[in-house]
Design a protein around this motif. Structure first.
Motif, PDB file in Angstrom:
ATOM      1  N   ALA A 169      11.527  54.639  77.814  1.00  0.00           N
ATOM      2  CA  ALA A 169      11.238  54.867  76.397  1.00  0.00           C
ATOM      3  C   ALA A 169      10.464  56.172  76.197  1.00  0.00           C
ATOM      4  O   ALA A 169      10.769  56.945  75.288  1.00  0.00           O
ATOM      5  N   ILE A 170       9.472  56.413  77.044  1.00  0.00           N
ATOM      6  CA  ILE A 170       8.692  57.651  76.936  1.00  0.00           C
ATOM      7  C   ILE A 170       9.595  58.865  77.137  1.00  0.00           C
ATOM      8  O   ILE A 170       9.507  59.857  76.392  1.00  0.00           O
ATOM      9  N   ALA A 171      10.481  58.807  78.128  1.00  0.00           N
ATOM     10  CA  ALA A 171      11.394  59.925  78.390  1.00  0.00           C
ATOM     11  C   ALA A 171      12.293  60.191  77.183  1.00  0.00           C
ATOM     12  O   ALA A 171      12.528  61.353  76.812  1.00  0.00           O
ATOM     13  N   GLU A 172      12.771  59.130  76.540  1.00  0.00           N
ATOM     14  CA  GLU A 172      13.641  59.304  75.376  1.00  0.00           C
ATOM     15  C   GLU A 172      12.855  59.838  74.173  1.00  0.00           C
ATOM     16  O   GLU A 172      13.379  60.631  73.382  1.00  0.00           O
ATOM     17  N   MET A 173      11.595  59.393  74.020  1.00  0.00           N
ATOM     18  CA  MET A 173      10.773  59.941  72.935  1.00  0.00           C
ATOM     19  C   MET A 173      10.527  61.427  73.142  1.00  0.00           C
ATOM     20  O   MET A 173      10.522  62.209  72.186  1.00  0.00           O
ATOM     21  N   GLU A 174      10.325  61.834  74.391  1.00  0.00           N
ATOM     22  CA  GLU A 174      10.094  63.249  74.684  1.00  0.00           C
ATOM     23  C   GLU A 174      11.326  64.088  74.400  1.00  0.00           C
ATOM     24  O   GLU A 174      11.217  65.282  74.087  1.00  0.00           O
ATOM     25  N   GLN A 175      12.506  63.481  74.480  1.00  0.00           N
ATOM     26  CA  GLN A 175      13.735  64.187  74.132  1.00  0.00           C
ATOM     27  C   GLN A 175      13.957  64.226  72.621  1.00  0.00           C
ATOM     28  O   GLN A 175      14.496  65.204  72.079  1.00  0.00           O
ATOM     29  N   ALA A 176      13.539  63.152  71.938  1.00  0.00           N
ATOM     30  CA  ALA A 176      13.823  63.031  70.502  1.00  0.00           C
ATOM     31  C   ALA A 176      12.825  63.775  69.628  1.00  0.00           C
ATOM     32  O   ALA A 176      13.169  64.231  68.532  1.00  0.00           O
ATOM     33  N   TYR A 177      11.558  63.887  70.080  1.00  0.00           N
ATOM     34  CA  TYR A 177      10.497  64.445  69.244  1.00  0.00           C
ATOM     35  C   TYR A 177       9.825  65.615  69.954  1.00  0.00           C
ATOM     36  O   TYR A 177       9.841  65.707  71.183  1.00  0.00           O
ATOM     37  N   THR A 178       9.219  66.476  69.167  1.00  0.00           N
ATOM     38  CA  THR A 178       8.502  67.618  69.722  1.00  0.00           C
ATOM     39  C   THR A 178       7.163  67.790  69.002  1.00  0.00           C
ATOM     40  O   THR A 178       6.936  67.212  67.939  1.00  0.00           O
ATOM     41  N   GLY A 179       6.288  68.579  69.600  1.00  0.00           N
ATOM     42  CA  GLY A 179       5.053  68.993  68.943  1.00  0.00           C
ATOM     43  C   GLY A 179       4.190  67.826  68.496  1.00  0.00           C
ATOM     44  O   GLY A 179       4.047  66.823  69.193  1.00  0.00           O
ATOM     45  N   GLU A 180       3.620  67.954  67.302  1.00  0.00           N
ATOM     46  CA  GLU A 180       2.698  66.956  66.781  1.00  0.00           C
ATOM     47  C   GLU A 180       3.386  65.621  66.541  1.00  0.00           C
ATOM     48  O   GLU A 180       2.771  64.561  66.691  1.00  0.00           O
ATOM     49  N   HIS A 181       4.668  65.659  66.187  1.00  0.00           N
ATOM     50  CA  HIS A 181       5.407  64.414  65.973  1.00  0.00           C
ATOM     51  C   HIS A 181       5.442  63.598  67.266  1.00  0.00           C
ATOM     52  O   HIS A 181       5.224  62.379  67.261  1.00  0.00           O
ATOM     53  N   LEU A 182       5.720  64.263  68.386  1.00  0.00           N
ATOM     54  CA  LEU A 182       5.718  63.578  69.675  1.00  0.00           C
ATOM     55  C   LEU A 182       4.319  63.071  70.022  1.00  0.00           C
ATOM     56  O   LEU A 182       4.161  61.932  70.482  1.00  0.00           O
ATOM     57  N   ARG A 183       3.310  63.884  69.793  1.00  0.00           N
ATOM     58  CA  ARG A 183       1.945  63.469  70.117  1.00  0.00           C
ATOM     59  C   ARG A 183       1.543  62.233  69.324  1.00  0.00           C
ATOM     60  O   ARG A 183       0.875  61.333  69.849  1.00  0.00           O
ATOM     61  N   ARG A 184       1.938  62.160  68.033  1.00  0.00           N
ATOM     62  CA  ARG A 184       1.632  60.974  67.229  1.00  0.00           C
ATOM     63  C   ARG A 184       2.291  59.736  67.823  1.00  0.00           C
ATOM     64  O   ARG A 184       1.679  58.672  67.907  1.00  0.00           O
TER      65      ARG A 184
END
Length: 209
Positions: A169-184
């Motif tokens: 799940a973390i790997a897919e989130m890192e692919q789907a989101y970037t920057g502050e959106h990913l950090r949130r």
């Protein structure tokens, strides 16, 4: 109502869940309430009683407009049914639309009877039921299989979750989101993970909890 200490303890989880819904309501509402389609967010201030509902949306459900009131409850509250009745009536009065009332419990806890009922002279005078969603009873795997990334923050609290699934799940989130959106997303993910009772402590550490 919850005590001040309980409210303080619940705040990080409440904030995480509410901000997640704010970011991804259109994707998450149909997953949490099958058959519902998000239309728009509504004002959740109930000024007449100085109350504020957690989440209020205008949705389409079975082809008709409805108001969805979703309360995010991290611990049991014995007066929950009465509080949901008050919200239900106030929202119906405010928007003049049928209301779907749901309590979302992310973490395993005792669940008060989701019914408020009063009787007099051996006759039921009022009965109100609200719906209940318990994340720990919902299987995590189908969300990963369908790649519903917006729901991944909730995975740590779901049934059948494993450390390897969370790493995916973390790997897919890192692919789907970037920057502050990913950090949130990652901050909220770790917040839910820390409270989760569905994972062993070693698995939490492996997943970044």
């Amino acid at each position: 109502m919850a005590t001040d200490d309980n409210e303080t303890q619940q705040q990080p989880y409440d904030r995480a869940l509410k901000s997640l819904m704010e970011d991804h309501a259109a994707e998450m509402v149909p997953e949490l309430v099958p058959g519902a389609k998000f239309i728009e967010e509504k004002n959740n201030e109930l000024t007449r009683l100085n109350l504020r509902a957690d989440i209020v949306y205008l949705i389409e459900y079975t082809g008709e407009l409805r108001i969805l009131n979703m309360e995010l409850q991290t611990d049991a509250e014995k007066n929950m049914a009465f509080r949901m009745l008050v919200y239900h009536l106030e929202l119906y009065d405010k928007y003049e639309l049928p209301v779907i009332s749901v309590v979302l419990y992310p973490f395993e806890t005792s669940i008060p009877e989701p019914v408020f009922q009063t009787e007099a002279s051996s006759k039921t005078r009022l009965r109100f039921d609200h719906d209940v969603l318990c994340l720990w009873t919902i299987e995590a795997e189908p969300f990963l299989q369908r790649h519903i990334v917006s729901m991944y923050t909730l995975l740590p609290a779901m049934k059948g979750i494993t450390a390897s699934m969370l790493l995916q799940a973390i790997a897919e989130m890192e692919q789907a989101y970037t920057g502050e959106h990913l950090r949130r997303h990652l901050r909220r993910f770790r917040t839910i993970l820390r409270r989760s009772r569905t994972l062993a402590e070693q698995d939490k550490q492996t997943s970044g909890g």
